[in-house]
Design an enzyme around this catalytic site. Structure first.
Site, PDB file in Angstrom:
ATOM      1  CE  LYS A  54      -3.594  -2.480   2.109  1.00  0.00           C
ATOM      2  NZ  LYS A  54      -4.608  -2.940   3.295  1.00  0.00           N
ATOM      3  CD  GLN A  98      -3.598  -4.647   6.521  1.00  0.00           C
ATOM      4  OE1 GLN A  98      -3.539  -3.611   5.718  1.00  0.00           O
ATOM      5  NE2 GLN A  98      -3.887  -5.766   6.236  1.00  0.00           N
ATOM      6  CG  ASP A 121      -9.801  -0.081   4.954  1.00  0.00           C
ATOM      7  OD1 ASP A 121      -9.638  -0.567   3.995  1.00  0.00           O
ATOM      8  OD2 ASP A 121      -8.800  -0.034   5.858  1.00  0.00           O
TER       9      ASP A 121
END
Ligand code: GUN
Length: 300
Positions: A54, A98, A121
């Protein structure tokens, strides 16, 4: 092999060029550089590898990335405090914690700390709720990437049968919604299978579009697939392989060898859905930056 490969890596490269150009244009017009804040707690190698991917994608696209690594024994308060600081940091337009987080940390409490307008997200209750209501929101990255990939390949979903294996908040539940909603890439008749499903093959054999997010290798084999179906493999599993440089190789949830003899389309692992997830994260971060710069709200 009958199936055509859905090359997520190539499609992702194309979309990332567009995103990088838009980011440069935003910066030129407004002085705003899209910024992503990433929190990784602990040292799970798979999570560390995703996060590195990422961050690489951010720098390749001209984004600003701030990366926080916290020790595995961090407390929930540590993580929440860090996210609260990111909420107030004007350089950061998108925040990503994460998952999974270590056991002592309540994942939902962490997610709910992220401001909805920085939730790239699409995991906060506000964004999930808005998605279900078909309101403008940040769509979760993997489901959004899957639907966009189907559209890009010209694979029709409307009026067809879609089967999703897996009911996670990250993939199964949201992709089922995107496939069923009345919108491009949707309007399918969706069945969701999970660990409580008896006779999985009975359902998968009916699928024109089969999305497999079970988290287990060999969940789907060729005998379970309808000839010509589009098979989307979301799995990323490490299996020991003494002949590989790292001592392991990545396999999906689908038995590529047998399924590719039967399916019409298939995503490889690696190089299928993974690169698209990161690309949709960049897209959401760019949209969050535009929002902060006073531009339009991201649309579904
Ligand atoms: N863990 C596995 N997939 C994801 C994802 O898309 N976002 C975050 N934050 N964690 C993940």
């Amino acid at each position: 092999m009958a199936a055509r490969i859905l090359d997520g890596k190539a499609v992702a490269a194309e979309w990332r060029r567009e995103i990088a150009a838009e980011a440069a244009e935003l910066e030129r017009r407004t002085g705003v550089t899209p910024g992503l804040g990433v929190v990784l707690v602990g040292d799970d190698p798979a999570s560390a590898s995703y996060v590195a991917g990422k961050e690489r994608a951010c720098s390749d696209s001209g984004f600003f990335a701030l990366d926080w690594r916290l020790p595995a024994d961090s407390t929930q308060a540590d993580v929440i405090e860090l996210i609260s600081r990111m909420n107030g940091d004007p350089r950061i337009h998108g925040i990503l914690a994460q998952l999974p987080l270590p056991r002592q940390i309540d994942e939902q409490a962490v997610i709910e700390t992220i401001l909805p307008e920085k939730d790239v997200d699409g995991f906060t209750p506000v964004n999930v709720g808005r998605m279900l209501l078909d309101l403008p929101c940040f769509l979760p990255c993997t489901p959004h990437g899957i639907v966009r990939l189907l559209m890009h390949a010209g694979i029709a979903t409307s009026g067809r049968s879609a089967v999703v294996i897996g009911r996670s908040n990250i993939v199964g539940k949201p992709v089922a919604h995107l496939l069923m909603r009345k919108a491009p890439g949707g309007n399918a008749t969706v069945t969701v299978c999970h660990t409580g499903t008896s006779d999985l093959a009975r359902f998968t054999r009916e699928a024109d579009i089969l999305v497999v997010a079970a988290g287990k290798p060999m969940t789907v084999t060729g005998d379970m697939v309808k000839p010509g179906a589009a098979v989307i493999d979301v799995g990323v599993n490490r299996v020991a392989d003494a002949s590989a440089a790292k001592g392991f190789r990545l396999v999906g949830d689908v038995d590529f060898h047998s399924v590719s003899q039967v399916a019409g389309w298939i995503t490889p692992v690696p190089g299928g859905i993974g690169p698209l997830t990161i690309t949709m994260l960049l897209r959401n971060t760019l949209e969050a930056a535009k929002l902060a710069a006073g531009q339009h709200h991201p649309t579904v």
